[in-house]
Design a protein around this motif. Structure first.
Motif, PDB file in Angstrom:
ATOM      1  N   TRP A 162       0.833  -1.204   0.000  1.00  0.00           N
ATOM      2  CA  TRP A 162       0.000   0.000   0.000  1.00  0.00           C
ATOM      3  C   TRP A 162       0.865   1.252   0.000  1.00  0.00           C
ATOM      4  CZ3 TRP A 162      -4.882   0.424  -1.240  1.00  0.00           C
ATOM      5  CH2 TRP A 162      -5.742  -0.665  -1.086  1.00  0.00           C
ATOM      6  N   TYR A 165       2.352   1.672  -3.526  1.00  0.00           N
ATOM      7  CA  TYR A 165       1.318   1.974  -4.516  1.00  0.00           C
ATOM      8  C   TYR A 165       0.761   3.387  -4.341  1.00  0.00           C
ATOM      9  CZ  TYR A 165      -3.217   1.629  -6.919  1.00  0.00           C
ATOM     10  OH  TYR A 165      -4.308   1.855  -7.718  1.00  0.00           O
ATOM     11  N   VAL A 213      -4.043   6.305   2.302  1.00  0.00           N
ATOM     12  CA  VAL A 213      -5.332   5.843   1.765  1.00  0.00           C
ATOM     13  C   VAL A 213      -6.359   6.974   1.833  1.00  0.00           C
ATOM     14  CG1 VAL A 213      -7.318   4.347   2.258  1.00  0.00           C
ATOM     15  CG2 VAL A 213      -5.022   3.374   2.173  1.00  0.00           C
ATOM     16  N   TRP A 217      -7.824   8.975  -1.501  1.00  0.00           N
ATOM     17  CA  TRP A 217      -9.255   8.873  -1.775  1.00  0.00           C
ATOM     18  C   TRP A 217      -9.910  10.250  -1.842  1.00  0.00           C
ATOM     19  CZ3 TRP A 217     -13.407   9.942   1.741  1.00  0.00           C
ATOM     20  CH2 TRP A 217     -14.672   9.593   1.242  1.00  0.00           C
ATOM     21  N   LEU A 230      -8.312   6.905  -5.961  1.00  0.00           N
ATOM     22  CA  LEU A 230      -8.357   5.575  -5.356  1.00  0.00           C
ATOM     23  C   LEU A 230      -9.724   4.971  -5.662  1.00  0.00           C
ATOM     24  CD1 LEU A 230      -6.927   3.513  -3.474  1.00  0.00           C
ATOM     25  CD2 LEU A 230      -8.187   4.540  -1.585  1.00  0.00           C
ATOM     26  N   GLN A 232     -13.198   3.158  -5.534  1.00  0.00           N
ATOM     27  CA  GLN A 232     -14.085   3.009  -4.371  1.00  0.00           C
ATOM     28  C   GLN A 232     -13.968   1.606  -3.764  1.00  0.00           C
ATOM     29  OE1 GLN A 232     -15.773   5.338  -2.894  1.00  0.00           O
ATOM     30  NE2 GLN A 232     -15.534   6.973  -4.382  1.00  0.00           N
ATOM     31  N   TYR A 234     -11.317  -0.235  -3.491  1.00  0.00           N
ATOM     32  CA  TYR A 234     -10.132  -0.287  -2.635  1.00  0.00           C
ATOM     33  C   TYR A 234     -10.402   0.397  -1.305  1.00  0.00           C
ATOM     34  CZ  TYR A 234      -7.346  -1.715  -6.731  1.00  0.00           C
ATOM     35  OH  TYR A 234      -6.839  -2.372  -7.814  1.00  0.00           O
ATOM     36  N   MET A 235     -11.058   1.553  -1.376  1.00  0.00           N
ATOM     37  CA  MET A 235     -11.388   2.270  -0.145  1.00  0.00           C
ATOM     38  C   MET A 235     -12.335   1.429   0.708  1.00  0.00           C
ATOM     39  SD  MET A 235     -10.730   4.945   1.571  1.00  0.00           S
ATOM     40  CE  MET A 235     -11.348   6.067   2.830  1.00  0.00           C
ATOM     41  N   PHE A 237     -12.508  -1.820   0.790  1.00  0.00           N
ATOM     42  CA  PHE A 237     -11.731  -2.903   1.385  1.00  0.00           C
ATOM     43  C   PHE A 237     -11.005  -2.434   2.636  1.00  0.00           C
ATOM     44  CE2 PHE A 237      -7.489  -4.764   1.844  1.00  0.00           C
ATOM     45  CZ  PHE A 237      -7.809  -6.099   2.088  1.00  0.00           C
ATOM     46  N   MET A 238     -10.382  -1.247   2.558  1.00  0.00           N
ATOM     47  CA  MET A 238      -9.632  -0.741   3.709  1.00  0.00           C
ATOM     48  C   MET A 238     -10.562  -0.399   4.871  1.00  0.00           C
ATOM     49  SD  MET A 238      -6.491  -1.044   3.000  1.00  0.00           S
ATOM     50  CE  MET A 238      -5.581  -0.008   4.159  1.00  0.00           C
TER      51      MET A 238
END
Length: 280
Positions: A162, A165, A213, A217, A230, A232, A234-235, A237-238
């Protein structure tokens, strides 16, 4: 010819060029060290092309861009995506700036040292105040250095993927200064929060990861031209991972205070940075 902006990679650039071609706007792609520049041939098309670039940055996966690639795609366009091991190394290095890479390799070196018989010595030097005897407030580095320690392979792999990336995106597209701020602030303040929640025995870059993150976002929403959106999913998931940290389902101790603290730092910095006027 006028360069109106950059896109993060050649595939995105080609999709946008195909779309502009359907609007009778002639343009070319110019490969840069970081990203691909979009160059407009005729000055009278500049304003429309800039507006279209803003829309593309907001939603590059819109079906109209895919359709444009089918309708207007030029199979003669060629980009060097790299190949083999050398290509992977080049992509790794080009996908991040100096600060991202230095932090990445420091964490790797610390983790390697802890697994080669130096765990106690490293923990003694880098842990938070009160984790070991004779650690006091005069050793100011202890506010930050727990962020550099990881205690399992899964822990460091998750965090560093993370970090590379998203930290790389921030540094390459916006600059080293905002990433340095996120690293230092999210590497210290959330640690203080975690200390008051669970004591001094913790470590990892997770607070900083949640900061990048949150920053990526919100900046992607408020300043979509910046190129660090970012997805949505992925956000989401976090956020699920954040919630799971408050349960016993993960089967490991989770620094929830650091996660929440880091996320708030990233969101606050994004709110501040996104007040600036967009520039393409």
């Amino acid at each position: 010819m006028i360069e109106i902006g950059q896109l993060p990679n050649a595939r995105a650039a080609q999709a946008f060029i195909d779309y502009l071609k359907g609007l009778n706007i002639q343009c070319n792609a110019v490969q840069h060290a970081q990203g691909v520049g979009i160059v407009i041939i005729h000055p009278e098309d500049e304003q429309q092309a800039r507006q279209e670039l803003l829309q593309f940055a907001k939603n590059p996966y819109d079906s109209k861009y895919l359709q444009a690639s089918w309708d207007n795609g030029d199979t003669s366009a060629q980009f060097d995506y790299g190949s083999g091991t050398q290509g992977l190394v080049q992509q790794f290095l080009m996908g991040a700036g100096p600060l991202t890479l230095i932090t990445f390799f420091i964490c790797v070196a610390v983790f390697a040292g802890m697994n080669l018989g130096f765990a106690d010595a490293i923990y003694t030097q880098l842990s938070f105040f009160g984790a070991v005897p004779q650690s006091d407030i005069s050793q100011i580095w202890r506010l930050f250095t727990p962020s550099l320690m990881h205690f399992s392979a899964m822990h460091i792999i998750f965090n560093l993927l993370w970090w590379w990336y998203l930290g790389g995106k921030i540094e390459n597209k916006i600059g080293t200064r905002p990433l340095l701020f996120l690293l230092l602030v999210a590497g210290t303040l959330p640690s203080i929060v975690q200390f008051y929640l669970s004591g001094p025995h913790f470590g990892g870059l997770s607070g900083v990861v949640y900061a990048v993150v949150g920053y990526t976002w919100l900046m992607g929403i408020r300043q979509p031209h910046c190129g660090i959106q970012l997805p949505q999913a992925y956000m989401g998931f976090m956020m699920v991972w954040l919630v799971l940290g408050f349960t016993d389902l993960l089967g490991m101790p989770i620094a929830n205070g650091a996660h929440i603290g880091g996320l708030l730092v990233g969101l606050a910095q994004a709110l501040f940075d996104s007040r600036k006027q967009p520039q393409i």
